[in-house]
Design a protein around this motif. Sequence first.
Motif, PDB file in Angstrom:
ATOM      1  N   SER A  61      40.911  50.929  37.561  1.00  0.00           N
ATOM      2  CA  SER A  61      42.126  50.481  36.887  1.00  0.00           C
ATOM      3  C   SER A  61      42.118  50.992  35.454  1.00  0.00           C
ATOM      4  CB  SER A  61      42.217  48.945  36.913  1.00  0.00           C
ATOM      5  OG  SER A  61      43.218  48.480  36.055  1.00  0.00           O
ATOM      6  N   LYS A  62      43.290  51.303  34.924  1.00  0.00           N
ATOM      7  CA  LYS A  62      43.374  51.769  33.541  1.00  0.00           C
ATOM      8  C   LYS A  62      42.959  50.672  32.570  1.00  0.00           C
ATOM      9  CE  LYS A  62      46.365  54.142  30.260  1.00  0.00           C
ATOM     10  NZ  LYS A  62      45.884  53.367  29.128  1.00  0.00           N
ATOM     11  N   GLU A  63      43.295  49.440  32.880  1.00  0.00           N
ATOM     12  CA  GLU A  63      42.919  48.336  32.002  1.00  0.00           C
ATOM     13  C   GLU A  63      41.404  48.199  31.915  1.00  0.00           C
ATOM     14  OE1 GLU A  63      43.442  43.486  31.810  1.00  0.00           O
ATOM     15  OE2 GLU A  63      45.072  44.708  32.654  1.00  0.00           O
TER      16      GLU A  63
ATOM     17  N   LEU B 264      41.918  42.051  38.982  1.00  0.00           N
ATOM     18  CA  LEU B 264      40.836  41.690  39.884  1.00  0.00           C
ATOM     19  C   LEU B 264      41.300  41.658  41.337  1.00  0.00           C
ATOM     20  CD1 LEU B 264      39.126  38.825  37.831  1.00  0.00           C
ATOM     21  CD2 LEU B 264      38.428  41.214  38.049  1.00  0.00           C
ATOM     22  N   ARG B 265      42.577  41.308  41.563  1.00  0.00           N
ATOM     23  CA  ARG B 265      43.109  41.293  42.929  1.00  0.00           C
ATOM     24  C   ARG B 265      43.123  42.705  43.519  1.00  0.00           C
ATOM     25  NH1 ARG B 265      47.854  39.317  41.861  1.00  0.00           N
ATOM     26  NH2 ARG B 265      47.016  37.221  41.544  1.00  0.00           N
ATOM     27  N   LYS B 266      43.487  43.674  42.689  1.00  0.00           N
ATOM     28  CA  LYS B 266      43.496  45.069  43.147  1.00  0.00           C
ATOM     29  C   LYS B 266      42.076  45.561  43.443  1.00  0.00           C
ATOM     30  CE  LYS B 266      44.833  49.708  41.683  1.00  0.00           C
ATOM     31  NZ  LYS B 266      45.398  50.531  40.579  1.00  0.00           N
ATOM     32  N   VAL B 267      41.137  45.216  42.584  1.00  0.00           N
ATOM     33  CA  VAL B 267      39.744  45.610  42.795  1.00  0.00           C
ATOM     34  C   VAL B 267      39.194  44.967  44.058  1.00  0.00           C
ATOM     35  CG1 VAL B 267      37.412  45.414  41.851  1.00  0.00           C
ATOM     36  CG2 VAL B 267      39.324  46.033  40.354  1.00  0.00           C
ATOM     37  N   LYS B 268      39.513  43.694  44.260  1.00  0.00           N
ATOM     38  CA  LYS B 268      38.979  42.964  45.413  1.00  0.00           C
ATOM     39  C   LYS B 268      39.574  43.476  46.723  1.00  0.00           C
ATOM     40  CE  LYS B 268      38.130  38.201  46.891  1.00  0.00           C
ATOM     41  NZ  LYS B 268      38.647  38.330  48.259  1.00  0.00           N
ATOM     42  N   SER B 269      40.824  43.934  46.684  1.00  0.00           N
ATOM     43  CA  SER B 269      41.463  44.394  47.919  1.00  0.00           C
ATOM     44  C   SER B 269      40.754  45.620  48.494  1.00  0.00           C
ATOM     45  CB  SER B 269      42.934  44.719  47.654  1.00  0.00           C
ATOM     46  OG  SER B 269      43.056  45.807  46.748  1.00  0.00           O
TER      47      SER B 269
ATOM     48  N   PHE C 258      29.940  38.786  33.839  1.00  0.00           N
ATOM     49  CA  PHE C 258      31.186  39.525  33.661  1.00  0.00           C
ATOM     50  C   PHE C 258      31.709  39.941  35.031  1.00  0.00           C
ATOM     51  CE2 PHE C 258      27.652  42.481  33.120  1.00  0.00           C
ATOM     52  CZ  PHE C 258      27.990  43.558  33.920  1.00  0.00           C
ATOM     53  N   ASP C 259      32.958  40.405  35.091  1.00  0.00           N
ATOM     54  CA  ASP C 259      33.631  40.653  36.366  1.00  0.00           C
ATOM     55  C   ASP C 259      33.064  41.871  37.086  1.00  0.00           C
ATOM     56  OD1 ASP C 259      35.295  38.473  36.010  1.00  0.00           O
ATOM     57  OD2 ASP C 259      36.835  39.645  34.969  1.00  0.00           O
ATOM     58  N   ASN C 260      33.317  41.898  38.401  1.00  0.00           N
ATOM     59  CA  ASN C 260      32.888  43.021  39.233  1.00  0.00           C
ATOM     60  C   ASN C 260      33.883  44.175  39.118  1.00  0.00           C
ATOM     61  OD1 ASN C 260      30.721  41.507  40.218  1.00  0.00           O
ATOM     62  ND2 ASN C 260      31.949  40.655  41.884  1.00  0.00           N
ATOM     63  N   PHE C 261      33.368  45.385  38.946  1.00  0.00           N
ATOM     64  CA  PHE C 261      34.213  46.576  38.917  1.00  0.00           C
ATOM     65  C   PHE C 261      33.315  47.806  38.934  1.00  0.00           C
ATOM     66  CE2 PHE C 261      33.228  45.566  34.545  1.00  0.00           C
ATOM     67  CZ  PHE C 261      32.937  46.798  33.960  1.00  0.00           C
ATOM     68  N   VAL C 262      33.943  48.966  39.126  1.00  0.00           N
ATOM     69  CA  VAL C 262      33.238  50.252  39.047  1.00  0.00           C
ATOM     70  C   VAL C 262      33.935  51.099  37.992  1.00  0.00           C
ATOM     71  CG1 VAL C 262      32.547  52.351  40.272  1.00  0.00           C
ATOM     72  CG2 VAL C 262      32.556  50.152  41.477  1.00  0.00           C
ATOM     73  N   TRP C 263      33.147  51.608  37.059  1.00  0.00           N
ATOM     74  CA  TRP C 263      33.671  52.458  35.983  1.00  0.00           C
ATOM     75  C   TRP C 263      32.597  53.483  35.634  1.00  0.00           C
ATOM     76  CZ3 TRP C 263      31.720  53.455  31.137  1.00  0.00           C
ATOM     77  CH2 TRP C 263      32.572  54.104  30.226  1.00  0.00           C
TER      78      TRP C 263
ATOM     79  N   ARG D 282      42.458  40.270  33.899  1.00  0.00           N
ATOM     80  CA  ARG D 282      43.544  39.455  34.429  1.00  0.00           C
ATOM     81  C   ARG D 282      43.441  39.355  35.956  1.00  0.00           C
ATOM     82  NH1 ARG D 282      48.144  41.781  34.257  1.00  0.00           N
ATOM     83  NH2 ARG D 282      47.398  43.899  33.816  1.00  0.00           N
ATOM     84  N   PRO D 283      43.985  38.283  36.550  1.00  0.00           N
ATOM     85  CA  PRO D 283      43.909  38.117  38.013  1.00  0.00           C
ATOM     86  C   PRO D 283      44.538  39.288  38.773  1.00  0.00           C
ATOM     87  CG  PRO D 283      44.587  36.069  36.965  1.00  0.00           C
ATOM     88  CD  PRO D 283      44.563  37.092  35.893  1.00  0.00           C
ATOM     89  N   GLU D 284      45.610  39.896  38.215  1.00  0.00           N
ATOM     90  CA  GLU D 284      46.247  41.019  38.900  1.00  0.00           C
ATOM     91  C   GLU D 284      45.292  42.200  39.043  1.00  0.00           C
ATOM     92  OE1 GLU D 284      47.413  39.416  36.351  1.00  0.00           O
ATOM     93  OE2 GLU D 284      49.303  38.453  37.002  1.00  0.00           O
TER      94      GLU D 284
END
Length: 438
Positions: free
Chosen positions: A276-278, A365-370, A232-237, A361-363
């Motif tokens: 991100s809210k999403e 993930l782009r924000k997370v990656k930045s 699954f995708d990379n993120f922090v929550w 969505r790519p948008e």
Amino acid sequence: MAEFVGSLFGGGKDQAPVVASDDDFADFATPSVATPSPVAAASVSPVSSIASSPTGLPVSNGPWYAVWERAELSDFKFEGYVALLLLFVIGTHVWGTRRNRAIAKKFISSITPVLTQEFAYVGFNQIPRANTINTSPTGELGVAKDFNPELAIKENHALEFISYASGRQNIAFMHTTIKLQRRNNPVAWIGELLFSFFLDSVPDPTDSATITISPFDGQDAGKQGGGHNSKFDNFVWALVNKRDMKRWRDERYDLSLTTTKDWEGLPSWLAVMSESKEIGDTVLFKELKDAVIDCQDVLEYLIVTDQPVDKPMELKETVPKKRISLKLTLPSSEKSAAAIPALISAFIRLVDHLVLTAHFRPEVLRKVKSVRDEEIRKLQKIADEEKAEERMMKRDEGKKKEREEKLRNMSAEDQKKFLEKEREKEGRKAAKRQMKKA
């Protein structure tokens, strides 16, 4: 002389002089000592007799080991106080160690039904096979008859206990660390309580459990790309109790990358920290929402992250590594304890939920990656500066060796000329720098 003696004893001139004779001093010349009778002398034993010294202390004429003849119980008051203190410390240590062991076992016992239902292997059994699956001929699933709950926990020391579980889809392993108060050390325990009472910066000593899940993150997929894939995708929550929210944001680097919001459907004492809210809408599923409602006293945080806890200082530390962590304060009431199994179950099944839904969505993930790329650029800049400084030092060392080699091969007069030229050159450089500054 006779007149002087007579006046000394009150005699007058008309009285005859008084002359002292030798019989008047007989009592002082030889002391009178009574000779003991044979019967009295025989009744006194030189071994058992106890005389008194001029100071009033008893002096024993007995053997060297007869301490009872030379001392009394009141002479050992200080030693008695020391013995009582040692008994208190040792007794408190034994009580604290047993108390901590009982607390840890009680917590593991409360969640063992959930662990045995979710994992094939729980604890530290030496037998290399699944210990929670019922292998009866009927094929009914359940806890195996030979499963020993005592082996579900291991004591590292009096303040730390651990547990381990593995053998489940999407999860490589789950590690539990239970950290308890210093009940085995009364001095340190009281000190921690006092410091936490007077200083806001010192947290209250508590009994806590940290449960960490390491997901497979796609490593369980076949080499040819077939079969189940748990990536699954990379993120922090995170779900964080507002009671200590500031503390965790300051102590954890991964939480510093998120923004904090209140979330619809969650109790007011909980905050959601997300990039991100999403992401927040996707991760928070119904079973987890229902499980946290009654956990205000026990839940510290639940974090899904791919970033390190400590701020990375090197580029290799920025490599994403997924973990899902749950920190609990061990319950002090039966109501709070009853809510923990449901929370543990939702925590474990959160991994299954992420594998199914955490593909954004790519948008997004782009924000997370930045955000991560910005941190990587900062570290890259520091690394480049360090390499440039290292190259400069090596170049300076090479020039220094070359200069020393030249000087060794010169005569004394040539060395003098060489050093004079160097001083003139340094003087010209210094003058140019002053002109630039002006």
